[in-house]
Design a protein around this motif. Structure first.
Motif, PDB file in Angstrom:
ATOM      1  N   SER A   1      69.335  43.190  45.614  1.00  0.00           N
ATOM      2  CA  SER A   1      69.580  44.718  46.007  1.00  0.00           C
ATOM      3  C   SER A   1      69.148  45.514  45.447  1.00  0.00           C
ATOM      4  O   SER A   1      68.788  46.564  45.937  1.00  0.00           O
ATOM      5  CB  SER A   1      70.656  44.046  46.720  1.00  0.00           C
ATOM      6  OG  SER A   1      71.808  44.069  47.280  1.00  0.00           O
ATOM      7  N   SER A   2      69.430  45.372  44.160  1.00  0.00           N
ATOM      8  CA  SER A   2      69.582  46.286  43.056  1.00  0.00           C
ATOM      9  C   SER A   2      67.912  46.352  43.112  1.00  0.00           C
ATOM     10  O   SER A   2      67.459  47.876  42.573  1.00  0.00           O
ATOM     11  CB  SER A   2      69.951  45.448  41.502  1.00  0.00           C
ATOM     12  OG  SER A   2      70.728  45.701  41.586  1.00  0.00           O
ATOM     13  N   SER A   3      67.232  45.579  42.778  1.00  0.00           N
ATOM     14  CA  SER A   3      65.573  46.006  43.477  1.00  0.00           C
ATOM     15  C   SER A   3      65.169  47.341  44.313  1.00  0.00           C
ATOM     16  O   SER A   3      64.150  48.445  44.537  1.00  0.00           O
ATOM     17  CB  SER A   3      64.944  44.827  43.660  1.00  0.00           C
ATOM     18  OG  SER A   3      65.241  44.428  45.365  1.00  0.00           O
ATOM     19  N   ILE A   4      66.198  47.010  45.174  1.00  0.00           N
ATOM     20  CA  ILE A   4      65.454  48.418  46.109  1.00  0.00           C
ATOM     21  C   ILE A   4      66.791  49.587  46.890  1.00  0.00           C
ATOM     22  O   ILE A   4      65.922  49.969  46.553  1.00  0.00           O
ATOM     23  CB  ILE A   4      65.259  47.628  47.437  1.00  0.00           C
ATOM     24  CG1 ILE A   4      64.711  46.820  47.742  1.00  0.00           C
ATOM     25  CG2 ILE A   4      65.833  48.317  49.767  1.00  0.00           C
ATOM     26  CD1 ILE A   4      64.227  45.467  49.538  1.00  0.00           C
ATOM     27  N   THR A   5      68.117  49.032  46.755  1.00  0.00           N
ATOM     28  CA  THR A   5      69.098  50.590  46.385  1.00  0.00           C
ATOM     29  C   THR A   5      69.359  51.855  45.745  1.00  0.00           C
ATOM     30  O   THR A   5      69.009  53.043  46.315  1.00  0.00           O
ATOM     31  CB  THR A   5      70.294  49.159  46.364  1.00  0.00           C
ATOM     32  OG1 THR A   5      69.965  48.666  47.592  1.00  0.00           O
ATOM     33  CG2 THR A   5      71.767  50.594  46.917  1.00  0.00           C
ATOM     34  N   PRO A   6      69.026  51.486  44.475  1.00  0.00           N
ATOM     35  CA  PRO A   6      68.998  52.450  44.000  1.00  0.00           C
ATOM     36  C   PRO A   6      67.861  53.674  44.307  1.00  0.00           C
ATOM     37  O   PRO A   6      68.185  54.694  43.967  1.00  0.00           O
ATOM     38  CB  PRO A   6      68.582  52.005  41.981  1.00  0.00           C
ATOM     39  CG  PRO A   6      69.028  50.353  42.348  1.00  0.00           C
ATOM     40  CD  PRO A   6      68.715  50.358  43.872  1.00  0.00           C
ATOM     41  N   ASN A   7      66.519  53.136  43.934  1.00  0.00           N
ATOM     42  CA  ASN A   7      65.274  54.090  44.676  1.00  0.00           C
ATOM     43  C   ASN A   7      65.394  54.650  45.926  1.00  0.00           C
ATOM     44  O   ASN A   7      65.274  55.844  45.908  1.00  0.00           O
ATOM     45  CB  ASN A   7      64.311  53.406  44.540  1.00  0.00           C
ATOM     46  CG  ASN A   7      62.832  54.424  44.914  1.00  0.00           C
ATOM     47  OD1 ASN A   7      62.362  54.628  43.710  1.00  0.00           O
ATOM     48  ND2 ASN A   7      62.413  54.264  45.671  1.00  0.00           N
ATOM     49  N   MET A   8      66.193  53.940  46.597  1.00  0.00           N
ATOM     50  CA  MET A   8      66.662  54.311  48.017  1.00  0.00           C
ATOM     51  C   MET A   8      67.224  55.322  48.342  1.00  0.00           C
ATOM     52  O   MET A   8      67.491  56.461  48.726  1.00  0.00           O
ATOM     53  CB  MET A   8      66.978  53.045  49.366  1.00  0.00           C
ATOM     54  CG  MET A   8      67.102  53.544  50.569  1.00  0.00           C
ATOM     55  SD  MET A   8      67.855  52.677  51.978  1.00  0.00           S
ATOM     56  CE  MET A   8      69.777  52.831  50.798  1.00  0.00           C
ATOM     57  N   LEU A   9      68.492  55.435  47.400  1.00  0.00           N
ATOM     58  CA  LEU A   9      69.926  56.109  47.168  1.00  0.00           C
ATOM     59  C   LEU A   9      69.195  57.088  47.144  1.00  0.00           C
ATOM     60  O   LEU A   9      69.497  57.984  47.005  1.00  0.00           O
ATOM     61  CB  LEU A   9      71.219  55.627  46.257  1.00  0.00           C
ATOM     62  CG  LEU A   9      71.624  54.149  47.773  1.00  0.00           C
ATOM     63  CD1 LEU A   9      72.762  54.075  46.088  1.00  0.00           C
ATOM     64  CD2 LEU A   9      72.241  55.406  48.441  1.00  0.00           C
ATOM     65  N   TYR A  10      68.239  57.378  45.920  1.00  0.00           N
ATOM     66  CA  TYR A  10      67.720  58.609  44.599  1.00  0.00           C
ATOM     67  C   TYR A  10      66.859  59.728  46.130  1.00  0.00           C
ATOM     68  O   TYR A  10      67.355  60.390  45.714  1.00  0.00           O
ATOM     69  CB  TYR A  10      66.964  57.891  43.782  1.00  0.00           C
ATOM     70  CG  TYR A  10      66.188  59.396  43.472  1.00  0.00           C
ATOM     71  CD1 TYR A  10      66.499  60.338  42.522  1.00  0.00           C
ATOM     72  CD2 TYR A  10      64.732  59.406  43.517  1.00  0.00           C
ATOM     73  CE1 TYR A  10      66.028  61.609  41.484  1.00  0.00           C
ATOM     74  CE2 TYR A  10      64.044  60.232  42.748  1.00  0.00           C
ATOM     75  CZ  TYR A  10      64.195  61.379  41.983  1.00  0.00           C
ATOM     76  OH  TYR A  10      63.994  62.457  41.402  1.00  0.00           O
ATOM     77  N   ASN A  11      65.881  58.641  46.268  1.00  0.00           N
ATOM     78  CA  ASN A  11      65.295  59.004  47.841  1.00  0.00           C
ATOM     79  C   ASN A  11      65.744  59.956  49.002  1.00  0.00           C
ATOM     80  O   ASN A  11      65.206  60.655  49.516  1.00  0.00           O
ATOM     81  CB  ASN A  11      63.844  58.091  48.606  1.00  0.00           C
ATOM     82  CG  ASN A  11      62.802  57.823  47.192  1.00  0.00           C
ATOM     83  OD1 ASN A  11      62.384  58.733  46.173  1.00  0.00           O
ATOM     84  ND2 ASN A  11      62.573  57.253  47.178  1.00  0.00           N
ATOM     85  N   PHE A  12      67.373  59.648  49.213  1.00  0.00           N
ATOM     86  CA  PHE A  12      67.968  60.397  49.874  1.00  0.00           C
ATOM     87  C   PHE A  12      68.187  61.216  50.068  1.00  0.00           C
ATOM     88  O   PHE A  12      68.450  62.761  50.534  1.00  0.00           O
ATOM     89  CB  PHE A  12      69.099  59.615  50.268  1.00  0.00           C
ATOM     90  CG  PHE A  12      69.283  57.928  51.439  1.00  0.00           C
ATOM     91  CD1 PHE A  12      67.580  58.062  52.405  1.00  0.00           C
ATOM     92  CD2 PHE A  12      70.082  57.354  51.214  1.00  0.00           C
ATOM     93  CE1 PHE A  12      68.036  57.668  53.507  1.00  0.00           C
ATOM     94  CE2 PHE A  12      69.739  55.992  52.495  1.00  0.00           C
ATOM     95  CZ  PHE A  12      69.315  56.491  53.946  1.00  0.00           C
TER      96      PHE A  12
END
Length: 315
Positions: free
Chosen positions: A74-85
């Motif tokens: 989950s951590s391999s995807i979520t932080p970058n995704m939230l940043y891009n949002f």
């Protein structure tokens, strides 16, 4: 041959889930809450398992590793995704994309076989309870988690290298909220036949082999449960097996839909919704299935809560 339009790639553009900026802000808040609940819940579960003597059993040993891997993928995807949002520049660097690809593939494969190890543990516990301690010794349990990690982290790099060995061209836009193999293949300038075959062969073998182990284990478990004379024993066995099967169903169903079909524009849009389930919602059943409905976990949590309260009162 590579296309002459291919250039050196330094970054990719992630188009995300939606073009609506207002909806992006709402989704970022919702997913942040889900991610934090998953992160804190699984960390607490790992802490309880490693510190409570009642939870020093094979089933919780496997559950601790399952929680750890769930946190990692989950951590391999979520932080970058939230940043891009929340960012105007919705990009991911070439190195970041490579790392995300490697970790995600490795960790997902690891989850498959940890679930299979948990099924084998359940089989031994229900079908051979008198030999459980010897058959599920510490060394065997360590082997049953070492093999998934090893297989996962051997396949992850090999699959990633095959993907990033391809030359990319065009807009370099990935129509997703994270890097996905099928989408990167669509950006390739050259023949991607070898990668496509590897993408179907390795995930296909992983899915079906691990699922075969799980289903075979549960066929024997079901037969053993039906032979039980005690209604209470059958109920407890069904509850324990059902908890694991719920996690298996959620995880396998989403990934079957995601990867075992050729990429197309329609499948990409559908895959975004599916990816939300296994990225954000799949780790959460650990908290509901294995902790809040489990007597040993509840007892361990109450011990910690009472211990903290008594310590505060004493101070």
């Amino acid at each position: 041959m590579s296309s002459p339009n291919c250039t050196t790639v330094t970054r990719f553009i992630l188009l995300g889930l939606t073009d609506d900026p207002v909806l992006e802000k709402i989704l970022s808040g919702v997913f942040l809450v889900i991610y934090l609940v998953t992160l804190v819940g699984n960390l607490c579960m790992i802490l309880l398992i490693t510190t409570n003597s009642r939870l020093q059993t094979p089933v919780y040993f496997f559950l601790g590793h399952l929680s750890f891997v769930d946190i990692c993928y989950s951590s391999s995807i979520t932080p970058n995704m939230l940043y891009n949002f929340l960012s105007d520049q919705k990009t991911i660097s070439y190195a970041g994309c490579f790392t995300q690809c490697l970790l995600f593939i490795s960790l997902v494969i690891t989850v498959f076989y940890i679930l299979a190890s948990m099924a084998l543990d359940g089989y031994v516990a229900i079908c051979s309870p008198l030999q459980y301690t010897t058959r599920m010794s510490k060394n065997i349990c360590i082997s049953l988690v070492t093999v998934p990690y090893t297989y996962g982290f051997l396949n992850g790099p090999s699959q990633t290298v095959l993907t990033f060995h391809l030359p990319f061209c065009g807009s370099l836009e990935i129509n997703h909220f994270y890097r996905a193999d099928p989408l990167l293949i669509m950006l390739a300038c050259s023949d991607s036949y070898v990668k496509k075959m590897a993408m179907f062969t390795v995930p296909g073998f992983t899915l079906f082999s691990s699922l075969f182990i799980i289903l075979l284990s549960y066929l024997f478990i079901l037969a053993a449960i039906l032979r039980m004379g005690s209604a209470e024993g059958r109920h407890e066995a069904f509850f324990t097996s059902g908890s694991h099967l719920a996690k298996v169903t959620i995880f396998y169903e989403t990934l079957f839909c995601m990867y075992l079909r050729p990429p197309s524009e329609k499948s990409i849009e559908e895959s975004k919704i599916i990816a939300v389930f296994y990225t954000f919602l799949s780790p959460r059943p650990n908290l509901l299935i294995y902790s809040l409905r489990n007597k040993d976990m509840i007892h361990a949590m109450w011990q910690v809560i009472r211990g903290n309260l008594f310590h505060k009162i004493a101070v």
